[in-house]
Write a protein that holds these residues in place. Structure first.
Motif, PDB file in Angstrom:
ATOM      1  N   PRO A 108      -2.169   1.301  -2.091  1.00 38.83           N
ATOM      2  CA  PRO A 108      -1.038   0.533  -1.494  1.00 38.83           C
ATOM      3  C   PRO A 108      -1.129   0.701  -0.324  1.00 38.83           C
ATOM      4  N   ASN A 109      -1.028   2.115   0.354  1.00 37.25           N
ATOM      5  CA  ASN A 109      -1.026   2.248   1.686  1.00 37.25           C
ATOM      6  C   ASN A 109      -1.835   1.276   2.716  1.00 37.25           C
ATOM      7  N   ASP A 110      -2.941   1.231   2.223  1.00 36.19           N
ATOM      8  CA  ASP A 110      -4.010   0.261   2.963  1.00 36.19           C
ATOM      9  C   ASP A 110      -3.304  -1.507   3.318  1.00 36.19           C
ATOM     10  N   ILE A 111      -2.611  -1.784   1.962  1.00 35.31           N
ATOM     11  CA  ILE A 111      -2.208  -3.126   1.933  1.00 35.31           C
ATOM     12  C   ILE A 111      -1.154  -3.233   2.967  1.00 35.31           C
ATOM     13  N   ILE A 112      -0.222  -2.146   2.780  1.00 38.34           N
ATOM     14  CA  ILE A 112       1.058  -2.072   3.807  1.00 38.34           C
ATOM     15  C   ILE A 112       0.731  -1.957   5.292  1.00 38.34           C
ATOM     16  N   ILE A 113      -0.372  -1.160   5.367  1.00 39.04           N
ATOM     17  CA  ILE A 113      -0.943  -1.096   6.731  1.00 39.04           C
ATOM     18  C   ILE A 113      -1.417  -2.597   7.375  1.00 39.04           C
ATOM     19  N   LYS A 114      -2.103  -3.193   6.661  1.00 41.02           N
ATOM     20  CA  LYS A 114      -2.784  -4.365   6.713  1.00 41.02           C
ATOM     21  C   LYS A 114      -1.443  -5.234   7.113  1.00 41.02           C
ATOM     22  N   TRP A 115      -0.292  -5.364   6.506  1.00 40.11           N
ATOM     23  CA  TRP A 115       0.850  -6.177   6.474  1.00 40.11           C
ATOM     24  C   TRP A 115       1.380  -6.017   7.854  1.00 40.11           C
ATOM     25  N   ILE A 116       1.669  -4.709   8.192  1.00 39.91           N
ATOM     26  CA  ILE A 116       2.403  -4.296   9.388  1.00 39.91           C
ATOM     27  C   ILE A 116       1.416  -4.721  10.630  1.00 39.91           C
ATOM     28  N   LYS A 117       0.142  -4.409  10.609  1.00 42.59           N
ATOM     29  CA  LYS A 117      -0.694  -4.921  11.632  1.00 42.59           C
ATOM     30  C   LYS A 117      -0.807  -6.352  11.848  1.00 42.59           C
ATOM     31  N   GLY A 118      -0.342  -7.087  10.680  1.00 42.66           N
ATOM     32  CA  GLY A 118      -0.317  -8.825  11.044  1.00 42.66           C
ATOM     33  C   GLY A 118       0.985  -8.984  11.343  1.00 42.66           C
ATOM     34  N   HIS A 119       1.936  -8.203  11.804  1.00 42.56           N
ATOM     35  CA  HIS A 119       3.224  -8.707  12.510  1.00 42.56           C
ATOM     36  C   HIS A 119       3.149  -8.001  13.909  1.00 42.56           C
ATOM     37  N   ILE A 120       4.069  -8.181  14.854  1.00 43.96           N
ATOM     38  CA  ILE A 120       4.191  -8.051  16.111  1.00 43.96           C
ATOM     39  C   ILE A 120       4.181  -6.507  16.290  1.00 43.96           C
ATOM     40  N   PRO A 121       3.529  -5.821  17.130  1.00 44.59           N
ATOM     41  CA  PRO A 121       3.617  -4.062  17.261  1.00 44.59           C
ATOM     42  C   PRO A 121       5.005  -3.583  17.707  1.00 44.59           C
ATOM     43  N   LEU A 135       0.298   6.119   7.742  1.00 40.57           N
ATOM     44  CA  LEU A 135       0.818   5.030   8.241  1.00 40.57           C
ATOM     45  C   LEU A 135       0.969   5.014   9.902  1.00 40.57           C
ATOM     46  N   ALA A 136       1.595   6.252  10.306  1.00 41.55           N
ATOM     47  CA  ALA A 136       1.902   6.318  11.588  1.00 41.55           C
ATOM     48  C   ALA A 136       0.755   6.378  12.513  1.00 41.55           C
ATOM     49  N   ARG A 137      -0.456   6.988  11.875  1.00 46.79           N
ATOM     50  CA  ARG A 137      -1.735   7.081  12.624  1.00 46.79           C
ATOM     51  C   ARG A 137      -2.323   5.791  12.840  1.00 46.79           C
ATOM     52  N   SER A 138      -2.006   4.841  11.839  1.00 47.36           N
ATOM     53  CA  SER A 138      -2.773   3.800  11.695  1.00 47.36           C
ATOM     54  C   SER A 138      -2.355   2.354  12.377  1.00 47.36           C
ATOM     55  N   VAL A 139      -1.292   2.399  12.850  1.00 46.68           N
ATOM     56  CA  VAL A 139      -0.529   1.285  13.555  1.00 46.68           C
ATOM     57  C   VAL A 139      -0.179   1.545  15.016  1.00 46.68           C
ATOM     58  N   LYS A 140       0.047   0.497  15.759  1.00 48.00           N
ATOM     59  CA  LYS A 140       0.525   0.858  17.131  1.00 48.00           C
ATOM     60  C   LYS A 140       2.097   0.868  17.143  1.00 48.00           C
ATOM     61  N   ASN A 141       2.596   0.357  16.155  1.00 54.01           N
ATOM     62  CA  ASN A 141       4.268   0.164  16.026  1.00 54.01           C
ATOM     63  C   ASN A 141       4.679   1.733  16.246  1.00 54.01           C
ATOM     64  N   LYS A 142       6.154   1.951  16.562  1.00 51.47           N
ATOM     65  CA  LYS A 142       6.919   2.984  16.518  1.00 51.47           C
ATOM     66  C   LYS A 142       7.135   3.283  15.078  1.00 51.47           C
ATOM     67  N   VAL A 143       6.713   4.436  14.499  1.00 44.48           N
ATOM     68  CA  VAL A 143       6.853   4.758  13.202  1.00 44.48           C
ATOM     69  C   VAL A 143       7.692   6.176  13.243  1.00 44.48           C
ATOM     70  N   VAL A 172      11.364  -2.359   9.782  1.00 44.80           N
ATOM     71  CA  VAL A 172      10.745  -2.579   8.518  1.00 44.80           C
ATOM     72  C   VAL A 172      11.164  -1.016   7.761  1.00 44.80           C
ATOM     73  N   ALA A 173      11.457  -0.741   6.609  1.00 44.15           N
ATOM     74  CA  ALA A 173      11.625   0.373   5.917  1.00 44.15           C
ATOM     75  C   ALA A 173      10.461   0.069   4.842  1.00 44.15           C
ATOM     76  N   VAL A 174       9.625   1.384   4.670  1.00 49.24           N
ATOM     77  CA  VAL A 174       8.623   1.447   3.647  1.00 49.24           C
ATOM     78  C   VAL A 174       8.923   2.784   2.656  1.00 49.24           C
ATOM     79  N   PHE A 175       8.676   2.065   1.429  1.00 52.05           N
ATOM     80  CA  PHE A 175       8.627   3.125   0.288  1.00 52.05           C
ATOM     81  C   PHE A 175       7.241   3.103  -0.461  1.00 52.05           C
ATOM     82  N   CYS A 176       6.193   3.718  -0.125  1.00 47.13           N
ATOM     83  CA  CYS A 176       4.919   3.691  -0.680  1.00 47.13           C
ATOM     84  C   CYS A 176       4.791   4.745  -1.743  1.00 47.13           C
TER      85      CYS A 176
END
Length: 273
Positions: A108-121, A135-143, A172-176
């Motif tokens: 499920p973390n992969d799907i959430i990471i993909k969702w975040i990458k599909g939005h503005i960083p 998750l923090a290591r996989s996206v450009k966003n501040k996490v 964005v708040a995530v509960f995985c």
């Protein structure tokens, strides 16, 4: 019999008692020899090592199941105290968790990471129950990675119902797979506090926890409770056989507070393999 004949016979008898040699092919194509028979001591050593590895795996799996059951059947502050008493248990738990996840065909973390990458960083993310902070290591966003205990200085160690995050500071708040404590509604209330108006709440949970036929919660009642907390349900994904996904957005204005009837989420207890 001559003296030379006697000496020759002795030499033959001596050679017959020596260990026989057999020719084998060497890596360079030449001939090499090895002794026969091979001692059984190496086989015994290998068997003993294999047995000890299996015992260690069983002990590790047993510790994981014990800790996992504890986390699903206590409150967040009790879990925090539990790990403070012995921080090493947190590593034991996550090692077991990763082993369990390795059997899932999709994470499920992969799907959430993909969702975040599909939005503005520029969206700021809070990962509640971040584990290894992947998750923090996989996206450009501040996490903001949040969990009970961590050796990683980038992770905020705290009770997820009482974080140091500022009010209305998160997009964005995530509960995985992290709604584990019996007071999980408090975690969601904290997420509502820190989210900006129109901020996203993403939840992934084990499917068996939402199967009313086996003691799980009714997913519709779960969605209803979160909407009464101050969210609107944007979409649901029940297509995966292992987990469910919920996507909510925080309402701009909060409705009049009323008592929310939260469904009880079935603990996810792993069977011994």
């Amino acid at each position: 019999m001559t003296e030379d004949q006697r000496r020759s016979r002795k030499r033959k008898r001596g050679r017959s008692h020596k260990i026989k040699k057999t020719a084998v092919a060497s890596p360079d194509g030449g001939a090499a020899t090895k002794s026969l028979p091979v001692s059984a001591s190496s086989n015994k050593s290998s068997s003993k090592s294999s047995f000890l590895d299996k015992m260690r795996a069983r002990l590790s799996g047993g510790h994981f199941r014990m800790i996992n059951e504890k986390l699903y059947t206590c409150t967040g502050d009790e879990a925090l105290d539990y790990f403070k008493e012995d921080p090493a248990l947190f590593n034991v738990y996550h090692a077991g968790y990763q082993e369990q996840m390795s059997h899932w065909p999709e994470q499920p973390n992969d799907i959430i990471i993909k969702w975040i990458k599909g939005h503005i960083p520029s969206l700021v993310v809070a990962d509640f129950g971040c584990g290894d902070a992947r998750l923090a290591r996989s996206v450009k966003n501040k996490v903001f990675s949040i969990d009970l205990v961590s050796n990683d200085p980038s992770v905020i160690a705290c009770d997820m119902s009482n974080t140091p995050l500022e009010t209305s500071s998160i997009d964005v708040a995530v509960f995985c797979l992290s709604l584990m404590g019996i007071n999980f509604p408090n975690y969601l209330k904290e997420a509502h506090r820190v989210l900006k108006p129109h901020g996203w709440l993403l939840i992934a949970e084990v499917k068996s926890r939402f199967d009313p036929t086996t003691g799980g919660a009714d997913p519709n009642k779960f969605v209803k409770a979160i909407c009464e907390l101050g969210f609107t349900c944007q979409s649901k994904d029940f297509s995966n056989k292992m987990f469910l996904l919920f996507y909510f957005k925080k309402k701009e204005k909060l409705n009049a507070r009323k008592l929310i009837e939260w469904p009880e989420l079935k603990p996810c207890l792993y069977k011994r393999r």
